[in-house]
Motif scaffolding. Structure first.
Motif, PDB file in Angstrom:
ATOM      1  N   ASP A 376       0.849  -1.193   0.000  1.00 45.63           N
ATOM      2  CA  ASP A 376       0.000   0.000   0.000  1.00 45.63           C
ATOM      3  C   ASP A 376       0.883   1.241   0.000  1.00 45.63           C
ATOM      4  O   ASP A 376       1.709   1.430   0.898  1.00 45.63           O
ATOM      5  N   PHE A 377       0.694   2.099  -1.010  1.00 43.49           N
ATOM      6  CA  PHE A 377       1.427   3.351  -1.107  1.00 43.49           C
ATOM      7  C   PHE A 377       0.534   4.500  -0.667  1.00 43.49           C
ATOM      8  O   PHE A 377      -0.635   4.557  -1.038  1.00 43.49           O
ATOM      9  N   GLN A 378       1.097   5.420   0.111  1.00 44.07           N
ATOM     10  CA  GLN A 378       0.423   6.682   0.396  1.00 44.07           C
ATOM     11  C   GLN A 378       0.954   7.698  -0.606  1.00 44.07           C
ATOM     12  O   GLN A 378       2.120   8.114  -0.522  1.00 44.07           O
ATOM     13  N   ILE A 416      -2.989   3.652  -2.297  1.00 44.55           N
ATOM     14  CA  ILE A 416      -3.073   2.880  -3.532  1.00 44.55           C
ATOM     15  C   ILE A 416      -2.519   1.493  -3.237  1.00 44.55           C
ATOM     16  O   ILE A 416      -1.393   1.361  -2.762  1.00 44.55           O
ATOM     17  N   ARG A 417      -3.322   0.453  -3.521  1.00 39.29           N
ATOM     18  CA  ARG A 417      -2.909  -0.921  -3.186  1.00 39.29           C
ATOM     19  C   ARG A 417      -2.546  -1.706  -4.436  1.00 39.29           C
ATOM     20  O   ARG A 417      -3.229  -1.632  -5.462  1.00 39.29           O
ATOM     21  N   CYS A 418      -1.454  -2.488  -4.328  1.00 35.87           N
ATOM     22  CA  CYS A 418      -1.020  -3.380  -5.403  1.00 35.87           C
ATOM     23  C   CYS A 418      -0.828  -4.786  -4.842  1.00 35.87           C
ATOM     24  O   CYS A 418      -0.378  -4.956  -3.699  1.00 35.87           O
ATOM     25  N   ASN A 419      -1.115  -5.776  -5.645  1.00 40.68           N
ATOM     26  CA  ASN A 419      -0.879  -7.163  -5.258  1.00 40.68           C
ATOM     27  C   ASN A 419       0.576  -7.548  -5.519  1.00 40.68           C
ATOM     28  O   ASN A 419       1.212  -7.057  -6.460  1.00 40.68           O
ATOM     29  N   PHE A 446       4.961   3.629   2.496  1.00 46.49           N
ATOM     30  CA  PHE A 446       4.333   2.409   1.996  1.00 46.49           C
ATOM     31  C   PHE A 446       4.362   1.341   3.085  1.00 46.49           C
ATOM     32  O   PHE A 446       5.199   1.398   4.002  1.00 46.49           O
ATOM     33  N   SER A 447       3.468   0.398   2.983  1.00 48.87           N
ATOM     34  CA  SER A 447       3.412  -0.700   3.959  1.00 48.87           C
ATOM     35  C   SER A 447       3.093  -1.988   3.201  1.00 48.87           C
ATOM     36  O   SER A 447       2.476  -1.971   2.129  1.00 48.87           O
ATOM     37  N   LEU A 448       3.551  -3.090   3.779  1.00 44.10           N
ATOM     38  CA  LEU A 448       3.346  -4.401   3.171  1.00 44.10           C
ATOM     39  C   LEU A 448       2.488  -5.249   4.106  1.00 44.10           C
ATOM     40  O   LEU A 448       2.729  -5.313   5.317  1.00 44.10           O
ATOM     41  N   LYS A 449       1.468  -5.905   3.521  1.00 40.03           N
ATOM     42  CA  LYS A 449       0.505  -6.638   4.349  1.00 40.03           C
ATOM     43  C   LYS A 449       0.202  -8.001   3.738  1.00 40.03           C
ATOM     44  O   LYS A 449       0.456  -8.234   2.574  1.00 40.03           O
TER      45      LYS A 449
END
Length: 449
Positions: A376-378, A416-419, A446-449
């Protein structure tokens, strides 16, 4: 022999496992850090506290370490006082600095709080020779004490040496780097503060020892530990500006124990730039509990629009490594960048901006990626853009591609979310930006989930 085995074990464990970052060389007593960049590699010249059992400042030699990533450090040289004009064992091997000019390396060292000398070599790994056979800075030279020197280069390429305690002096070096081109000048600092003078009332001890000067954006920054002042000229006068630390700088477990005068004391260190990123390397005793056995920490440095430095973050993650399980990763805390700038944003923080086509950010040694399936990017969107997530470098394997539409949000930054594909638990991530023109987007974190 026993001490050698212990040293080698500690060195092997901490410098191959990648287990920790701050302190950068744990349990070895590396302190008073000056970091310089030569030929794409960071070189740390440091004092060396002898033992965790020290009851006073006991330093038998000087160290020179190097790293290409600020995480894994290699011991390049150990300078013994017997190799210098001192000529015998000596336990007051105080602060040190290094410089490079015209194919030669110059290693400056303090003889306690009295005098300073210089060594010369063709290589950081030595051998080192004392070209003078006597001090470069002698004890009667100025009204201050001639020790704890720092080297600074101005915009024209000239080198200077700055030194002293309470009052600082500066002198231009000759091209040979082992002699002074002029009589030292006293540096004027307007309204200084320091660890012993936090209210401005202590005129006898207004600053500290261990002065350091670096330049940024046409200005000169004179620092003594975490305190600093700014000038338009390397000679000054300097206007006291502030400290890069306060109580909010510390994450749990790193706020104490402190020095007798509090956490602002004893932060001797240096500011340096590496791969378009700025850092502060400084002393810390939070993990040793002994003011006479100090570690070196490194934190990111960010400059505000008015030229002031923002408060640094003091934690165990440090720099050059990232933990995906710690929540968001700030975009401005990159390790390497091309074509971008840091920008102060309305919440008092920073973002990465001035992003154009093929610009990139590198975040090496990202840990805790196993099981993470999204990123997820801010972002603040200005134009249509694509963010590519690649392994290692801009030319590395493409792992994911994230489309960003040209829709500006009324609230500024949005998610903004990317797979993501299946990731290894630890990887080097590179963000490559595609789009037309400059200022395509801004990225806050950004964060990774």
């Amino acid at each position: 022999m026993k001490n050698l085995v212990l040293f080698l074990f500690t060195f092997f464990f901490f410098h191959t496992s990648g287990f920790t970052q701050n302190p950068i060389i744990p349990n070895q007593g590396a302190n008073d850090p000056h970091i310089r960049i030569f030929n794409g590699r960071a070189y740390l010249s440091a004092s060396h506290d002898r033992s965790i059992e020290n009851k006073g400042f006991t330093m038998d030699n000087w160290w020179l370490w190097s790293s290409d990533n600020l995480v894994d450090w290699k011991l390049e040289s150990v300078l013994q006082p017997e190799q210098t004009y001192i000529g015998k064992p000596f336990s007051e091997c105080w602060a040190t600095d290094i410089a490079y000019r015209d194919g030669k390396y110059y290693w400056y060292f303090s003889e306690g709080n009295k005098q300073s000398g210089v060594m010369v070599s063709d290589s950081p790994s030595g051998p080192w020779k004392d070209p003078l056979g006597k001090p470069l800075l002698t004890s009667e030279m100025t009204p201050t004490h001639e020790y704890d020197m720092g080297i600074v280069q101005d915009a024209s390429g000239e080198f200077y040496i700055v030194f002293g305690v309470w009052d600082y002096y500066i002198a231009k070096l000759n091209p040979d780097m082992i002699s002074l081109a002029e009589k030292p000048h006293k540096i004027e600092i307007k309204n200084p503060r320091g660890p012993y003078n936090q209210d401005g009332e202590n005129t006898k001890m207004p600053t500290d020892d261990k002065p350091f000067i670096h330049s940024y954006n046409g200005k000169y920054y004179l620092s003594w530990g975490c305190f600093y002042a700014i000038a338009d000229n390397v000679y000054g006068p300097y206007n006291y500006t502030g400290s890069v630390m306060d109580a909010s700088s510390f994450t749990p477990g790193f706020e104490k124990p402190t020095w007798p005068n509090g956490f602002l004391q004893g932060r001797h260190g240096s500011f340096f730039e590496f791969h378009n990123q700025w850092y502060f390397a400084y002393c810390d005793i939070s993990q040793t509990g002994n003011r006479f056995f100090r570690d070196t920490f490194i934190s990111y440095v960010h400059y505000r629009d008015n030229g002031e430095m923002a408060l640094v973050r003091v934690d165990g993650v440090g720099v050059g490594e990232y933990d995906a399980n710690n929540g968001k990763i700030e975009a401005e805390d990159y390790f390497k960048a091309s074509g971008i700038s840091k920008q102060e944003i309305s919440n008092g923080g920073f973002a990465v901006g001035d992003i154009g086509n093929n610009d990139y950010l590198v975040f090496p040694n990202v840990k805790g990626l196993s099981g993470k399936i999204t990123i997820d990017f801010q972002v603040a969107r200005n134009k249509a853009a694509t963010i590519e997530i690649r392994k290692d470098s801009p030319e590395g394997e493409l792992m994911a591609s994230c489309k960003v539409k040209a829709i500006k949000s009324a609230t500024g930054f949005e998610s903004i979310r990317c797979n993501l594909p299946k990731l290894e638990d630890k990887q080097n991530l590179c963000l490559v930006f595609k789009g037309n023109g400059k200022q395509i987007i801004q990225i806050d974190s950004f964060s990774l989930k």
